[in-house]
Design an enzyme around this catalytic site. Structure first.
Site, PDB file in Angstrom:
ATOM      1  N   ASN A   1      -8.870 -16.092   9.625  1.00 15.70           N
ATOM      2  CA  ASN A   1      -9.550 -15.590  10.815  1.00 15.70           C
ATOM      3  C   ASN A   1      -9.649 -14.067  10.775  1.00 15.70           C
ATOM      4  O   ASN A   1      -8.827 -13.428  10.125  1.00 15.70           O
ATOM      5  CB  ASN A   1      -8.746 -15.992  12.068  1.00 15.70           C
ATOM      6  CG  ASN A   1      -8.675 -17.493  12.213  1.00 15.70           C
ATOM      7  OD1 ASN A   1      -9.672 -18.176  12.137  1.00 15.70           O
ATOM      8  ND2 ASN A   1      -7.463 -18.002  12.410  1.00 15.70           N
TER       9      ASN A   1
ATOM     10  N   ARG B   1       0.090  -7.784  11.142  1.00 10.92           N
ATOM     11  CA  ARG B   1      -0.908  -8.605  10.439  1.00 10.92           C
ATOM     12  C   ARG B   1      -1.709  -9.358  11.496  1.00 10.92           C
ATOM     13  O   ARG B   1      -1.479 -10.527  11.771  1.00 10.92           O
ATOM     14  CB  ARG B   1      -0.193  -9.577   9.480  1.00 10.92           C
ATOM     15  CG  ARG B   1      -1.066 -10.183   8.422  1.00 10.92           C
ATOM     16  CD  ARG B   1      -1.779 -11.445   8.860  1.00 10.92           C
ATOM     17  NE  ARG B   1      -0.917 -12.532   9.259  1.00 10.92           N
ATOM     18  CZ  ARG B   1      -1.206 -13.395  10.223  1.00 10.92           C
ATOM     19  NH1 ARG B   1      -2.327 -13.302  10.912  1.00 10.92           N
ATOM     20  NH2 ARG B   1      -0.363 -14.361  10.539  1.00 10.92           N
TER      21      ARG B   1
ATOM     22  N   ASN C   1      -7.496 -24.772  14.020  1.00  6.58           N
ATOM     23  CA  ASN C   1      -6.846 -23.570  14.558  1.00  6.58           C
ATOM     24  C   ASN C   1      -5.603 -23.974  15.342  1.00  6.58           C
ATOM     25  O   ASN C   1      -5.619 -24.985  16.063  1.00  6.58           O
ATOM     26  CB  ASN C   1      -7.828 -22.820  15.466  1.00  6.58           C
ATOM     27  CG  ASN C   1      -7.302 -21.455  15.862  1.00  6.58           C
ATOM     28  OD1 ASN C   1      -6.313 -21.340  16.566  1.00  6.58           O
ATOM     29  ND2 ASN C   1      -7.947 -20.409  15.369  1.00  6.58           N
TER      30      ASN C   1
ATOM     31  N   LYS D   1      -3.495 -15.414  23.341  1.00  9.90           N
ATOM     32  CA  LYS D   1      -2.733 -16.649  23.102  1.00  9.90           C
ATOM     33  C   LYS D   1      -2.181 -17.182  24.425  1.00  9.90           C
ATOM     34  O   LYS D   1      -2.205 -18.378  24.684  1.00  9.90           O
ATOM     35  CB  LYS D   1      -1.575 -16.391  22.132  1.00  9.90           C
ATOM     36  CG  LYS D   1      -2.012 -16.040  20.716  1.00  9.90           C
ATOM     37  CD  LYS D   1      -2.158 -17.272  19.827  1.00  9.90           C
ATOM     38  CE  LYS D   1      -2.759 -16.896  18.476  1.00  9.90           C
ATOM     39  NZ  LYS D   1      -3.047 -18.039  17.619  1.00  9.90           N
TER      40      LYS D   1
ATOM     41  N   TYR E   1     -10.757 -15.560  22.309  1.00  7.96           N
ATOM     42  CA  TYR E   1      -9.906 -15.889  21.164  1.00  7.96           C
ATOM     43  C   TYR E   1     -10.681 -15.545  19.901  1.00  7.96           C
ATOM     44  O   TYR E   1     -11.639 -14.767  19.947  1.00  7.96           O
ATOM     45  CB  TYR E   1      -9.566 -17.389  21.296  1.00  7.96           C
ATOM     46  CG  TYR E   1      -8.443 -17.882  20.450  1.00  7.96           C
ATOM     47  CD1 TYR E   1      -7.188 -17.289  20.520  1.00  7.96           C
ATOM     48  CD2 TYR E   1      -8.626 -18.957  19.587  1.00  7.96           C
ATOM     49  CE1 TYR E   1      -6.150 -17.764  19.725  1.00  7.96           C
ATOM     50  CE2 TYR E   1      -7.590 -19.426  18.798  1.00  7.96           C
ATOM     51  CZ  TYR E   1      -6.360 -18.827  18.873  1.00  7.96           C
ATOM     52  OH  TYR E   1      -5.335 -19.291  18.086  1.00  7.96           O
TER      53      TYR E   1
ATOM     54  N   GLU F   1       4.011 -13.990  16.689  1.00  7.37           N
ATOM     55  CA  GLU F   1       2.590 -14.055  16.353  1.00  7.37           C
ATOM     56  C   GLU F   1       2.169 -12.862  15.512  1.00  7.37           C
ATOM     57  O   GLU F   1       2.424 -11.708  15.888  1.00  7.37           O
ATOM     58  CB  GLU F   1       1.785 -14.089  17.662  1.00  7.37           C
ATOM     59  CG  GLU F   1       0.337 -14.457  17.496  1.00  7.37           C
ATOM     60  CD  GLU F   1       0.130 -15.918  17.112  1.00  7.37           C
ATOM     61  OE1 GLU F   1       0.661 -16.814  17.781  1.00  7.37           O
ATOM     62  OE2 GLU F   1      -0.593 -16.160  16.116  1.00  7.37           O
ATOM     63  N   ASP F   2       1.539 -13.150  14.415  1.00  4.98           N
ATOM     64  CA  ASP F   2       0.901 -12.126  13.583  1.00  4.98           C
ATOM     65  C   ASP F   2       1.840 -11.004  13.136  1.00  4.98           C
ATOM     66  O   ASP F   2       1.469  -9.823  13.126  1.00  4.98           O
ATOM     67  CB  ASP F   2      -0.358 -11.590  14.278  1.00  4.98           C
ATOM     68  CG  ASP F   2      -1.449 -12.670  14.347  1.00  4.98           C
ATOM     69  OD1 ASP F   2      -1.161 -13.829  13.994  1.00  4.98           O
ATOM     70  OD2 ASP F   2      -2.579 -12.353  14.744  1.00  4.98           O
TER      71      ASP F   2
ATOM     72  N   ASP G   1       3.951 -19.237  15.335  1.00  2.00           N
ATOM     73  CA  ASP G   1       2.651 -19.894  15.410  1.00  2.00           C
ATOM     74  C   ASP G   1       1.951 -19.922  14.058  1.00  2.00           C
ATOM     75  O   ASP G   1       1.307 -20.902  13.690  1.00  2.00           O
ATOM     76  CB  ASP G   1       1.814 -19.128  16.434  1.00  2.00           C
ATOM     77  CG  ASP G   1       0.534 -19.825  16.791  1.00  2.00           C
ATOM     78  OD1 ASP G   1       0.521 -21.064  16.804  1.00  2.00           O
ATOM     79  OD2 ASP G   1      -0.455 -19.128  17.071  1.00  2.00           O
ATOM     80  N   ASP G   2       2.058 -18.823  13.317  1.00  2.00           N
ATOM     81  CA  ASP G   2       1.319 -18.716  12.057  1.00  2.00           C
ATOM     82  C   ASP G   2       1.927 -19.582  10.957  1.00  2.00           C
ATOM     83  O   ASP G   2       1.216 -20.086  10.096  1.00  2.00           O
ATOM     84  CB  ASP G   2       1.269 -17.253  11.603  1.00  2.00           C
ATOM     85  CG  ASP G   2       0.650 -16.392  12.686  1.00  2.00           C
ATOM     86  OD1 ASP G   2      -0.536 -16.601  12.994  1.00  2.00           O
ATOM     87  OD2 ASP G   2       1.359 -15.550  13.262  1.00  2.00           O
TER      88      ASP G   2
HETATM   89  O1  OAA Z   1      -5.294 -16.543  16.174  1.00  2.00           O
HETATM   90  C1  OAA Z   1      -5.856 -17.432  15.510  1.00  2.00           C
HETATM   91  O2  OAA Z   1      -7.044 -17.727  15.647  1.00  2.00           O
HETATM   92  C2  OAA Z   1      -5.040 -18.227  14.526  1.00  2.00           C
HETATM   93  C3  OAA Z   1      -3.892 -17.434  14.074  1.00  2.00           C
HETATM   94  O3  OAA Z   1      -2.798 -17.550  14.578  1.00  2.00           O
HETATM   95  C4  OAA Z   1      -4.121 -16.409  13.064  1.00  2.00           C
HETATM   96  O4  OAA Z   1      -5.173 -16.374  12.408  1.00  2.00           O
HETATM   97  O5  OAA Z   1      -3.227 -15.575  12.912  1.00  2.00           O
HETATM   98 MG    MG Z   2      -1.687 -15.766  14.425  1.00  2.00          MG
END
Ligand code: OAA
Ligand code: MG
Length: 591
Positions: free
Chosen positions: A447, A192, A491, A210, A139, A282-283, A305-306
């Site tokens: 991060n 992103r 986190n 994840k 991770y 995610e992202d 999640d973000d």
């Molecule tokens: O992945 C991680 O550590 C936390 C998160 O969702 C991010 O920074 O986008």
């Molecule tokens: Mg993320």
């Protein structure tokens, strides 16, 4: 032969499994219905297919040198393995020794990924038993570097790649995945990735990472997890020029083309897996993340999640921190650097919680929260030029150009970094924050480590040991003035595995904000006196499965209360249910 093999695999009885050893097989095992019906349809419980060489090559069933004499006879393994039998414990010991020998984190990552592809149960055993040591490998921060270099370390697909080439055929693509019963999907479009920007198709490392936490930290069965990367191109010039880039070599599709493609994807997922499959975004880049969440939260089981996971974890940390610092949530003044998904998501959940506690309207509670973006403090005079998701945070104030001046003007009690840009909490910023607070709360959330707004050492040193500090990526304990300070890790990994488990065990079909508050509250309640004594505002990751069970139970309870749970009747003891549903990675016995 091939199709029979797949059918049976879906029913999870590829081997003649000793039922006594089939404990903790995942959520469906408790309810039994879905899988049991499938088993009845495709094969009786006792049916043996994979054997010999193909058994050793199947990561779901391979046990390496742990196959017993009897199993070696029964499954045509004689001669395919050296004569020795090695228990899972000894295998684990050997692998941990190997991994510890690597100096370079990326080497550790590659060796863990190879293990996952070779022997899934052993991979999860390692991860669960050594979670604090291995989390930074599978991770953040290492997964970030893995994504940057994914083209050259890519060996075998670990999830589904859905590119624009598959337009009009996404449903067929989903059917190519070998598992039919999917409970959790993590999907990215790679625009992103952490604070590293657009990594295009190489973002796949994130859904894979994840989902391995869904299993290790939340106990969701690995075969029920599906990592997906949507490839609509990339605007990363370096990748476009890279001869080893694995994604579409074109600039990103946007607007109508992008949304039609995403819509086809969302519809195909629901059609193929039903409405109880969780889709975790995610992202994604800000502009798409908010739109996708708003568009699908009323028709699908979606969770960003973000925006939402990070919000729940930060709220829990703030609530816990106030036990150390004193004062009520409603008395705090918040200042954020970064007004994207994390910043505005956290801000909104905090405002919601204050509103719930004080009965003040949301428009009022939002005024306790200030955000700074790349153009300075978000104030009323900027409202017309702001993106929609920033507008609720434009308060009455004269313009302020930068973070330092904003800290001086607002005098926050809590400073939160969600900018994705490293080194932005400078000495002056931290000192200004510390000058107004006995115990300044500082959360540097971005991060991986390189993008953290400041390091733990900087926070403690510049505040002269007074800071309550947590960060998105892990930092080692810091010695300052003869004292050891242990930073917390704020986190979303604390939240999403348990949150997802809660949705699954209740058969939830929608996510509501109250469920995020329930998750956050459960996490905050798991911080122990021992943690507080160490200055920690989060529990240790070593206890994460217990924490996840509590989060899951609280989320499920809320889902029942709100009428979005479909597993009826409501089980009485939801914590017990969550615990008993969790996948355990011990080897099973094959007859
Ligand atoms: O992945 C991680 O550590 C936390 C998160 O969702 C991010 O920074 O986008
Ligand atoms: Mg993320």
């Amino acid at each position: 032969m091939e199709s029979t093999f797949k059918e049976i695999r879906d029913g999870q009885s590829v081997l003649d499994l000793d039922p006594k050893s089939a404990v903790g097989g995942g959520v469906e095992d408790v309810y039994g219905e879905d899988r049991a019906t499938e088993d009845k349809l495709v094969t009786p419980w006792t049916f043996s297919v994979a054997s010999g060489y193909s058994l050793l090559r199947d990561p779901q069933y391979n046990k390496g040198l742990a196959f017993t004499e009897k199993e070696r006879d029964a499954h045509y393994l004689r001669g395919l393995l050296p004569p020795i039998i090695l228990s899972q414990q000894l295998q684990e010991k050997k692998l941990m020794q190997n991994i510890r020998q690597y100096q370079v984190p990326l080497q550790k990552y590659i060796s863990l990924m190879e293990l996952q592809e070779r022997n899934e149960r052993l991979f999860y055993k390692l991860l669960i038993d050594n979670v604090e040591e291995l989390l930074p490998v599978v991770y953040t921060p290492t997964v970030g570097e893995a994504c940057q270099k994914y083209g050259s370390i890519f060996k075998r697909p670990q999830g589904l790649y859905i590119s624009l080439k598959e337009k009009g055929k996404i449903l067929e693509v989903l059917k190519n995945w070998p598992e039919r019963t999917i409970q959790a999907i993590v999907v990215t479009d790679g625009e992103r990735i952490l604070g590293l920007g657009d990594l295009g198709c190489q973002g796949m490392g994130i859904p894979v990472g994840k989902l391995s936490l869904y299993t290790a930290l939340g106990g969701v069965r690995p075969s029920a997890c599906l990592p997906i990367t949507i490839d609509v191109g990339t605007n990363n010039e370096q990748l476009l020029k890279d001869e080893f880039y694995i994604g579409l070599r074109q600039r990103r599709a946007t607007g109508k083309e992008y949304y039609e493609f995403l819509h086809e994807f969302m519809s195909a997922v629901k059609q193929n897996y039903g409405e109880k499959v969780l889709i975790q975004f995610e992202d994604f880049a800000n502009h798409n993340a908010f739109e996708l969440l708003a568009e699908y939260r009323t028709t699908h089981l979606v969770f960003n999640d973000d925006i939402q996971g990070t919000a729940a974890v930060v709220l829990a940390g703030v609530v816990a921190a106030l036990k150390l610092v004193g004062g009520a949530l409603a008395e705090q003044k918040f200042l954020f650097l970064g007004a994207g998904e994390a910043g505005t998501g956290i801000a909104e959940l905090i405002a919601l919680e204050i509103s719930k506690q004080t009965k003040a309207p949301l428009e009022e509670t939002r005024k306790k929260i200030w955000l700074v973006d790349s153009k300075g403090l978000i104030v009323i005079s900027r409202k017309d030029s702001l993106q929609n998701f920033k507008k609720p945070w434009a308060h009455e104030h004269e313009p302020v150009k930068n973070l330092l001046d904003a800290v001086k003007a607002i005098k926050p009690t809590i400073l939160i970094g969600s900018s994705g840009v490293g080194k932005t909490f400078t000495k002056e910023v931290v000192e200004a924050h510390a000058s107004c607070n006995d115990k300044p709360i500082i959360m540097a959330l971005s991060n991986p480590t390189s993008q953290s707004e400041c390091t733990a050492e900087e926070a403690y040193t510049w505040s002269k040991g007074r800071a309550i500090f947590a960060s998105g990526s892990p930092f080692d304990p810091v010695e300052y003035d003869g004292k050891t300070y242990v930073p917390g890790q704020s986190n979303n990994a604390y939240i999403f595995p348990g949150f997802g488990l809660g949705l699954i065990i209740s058969g939830a079909i929608r996510v509501h904000d109250e469920m995020l508050l329930a998750a956050s509250e459960a996490l905050a309640s798991q911080v122990t006196k021992e943690n507080f004594d160490e200055g920690l505002i989060y529990p240790r990751f070593s206890t994460i499965r217990k924490i996840s069970a509590h989060i899951a139970a609280n989320v499920a309870a809320k889902a029942y209360e709100l009428g979005v749970a479909t597993r009826l009747p409501r089980p009485k003891d939801l914590v017990k249910l969550a615990e008993s549903c969790m996948y355990t990675p011990v080897y099973r016995n094959y007859r």
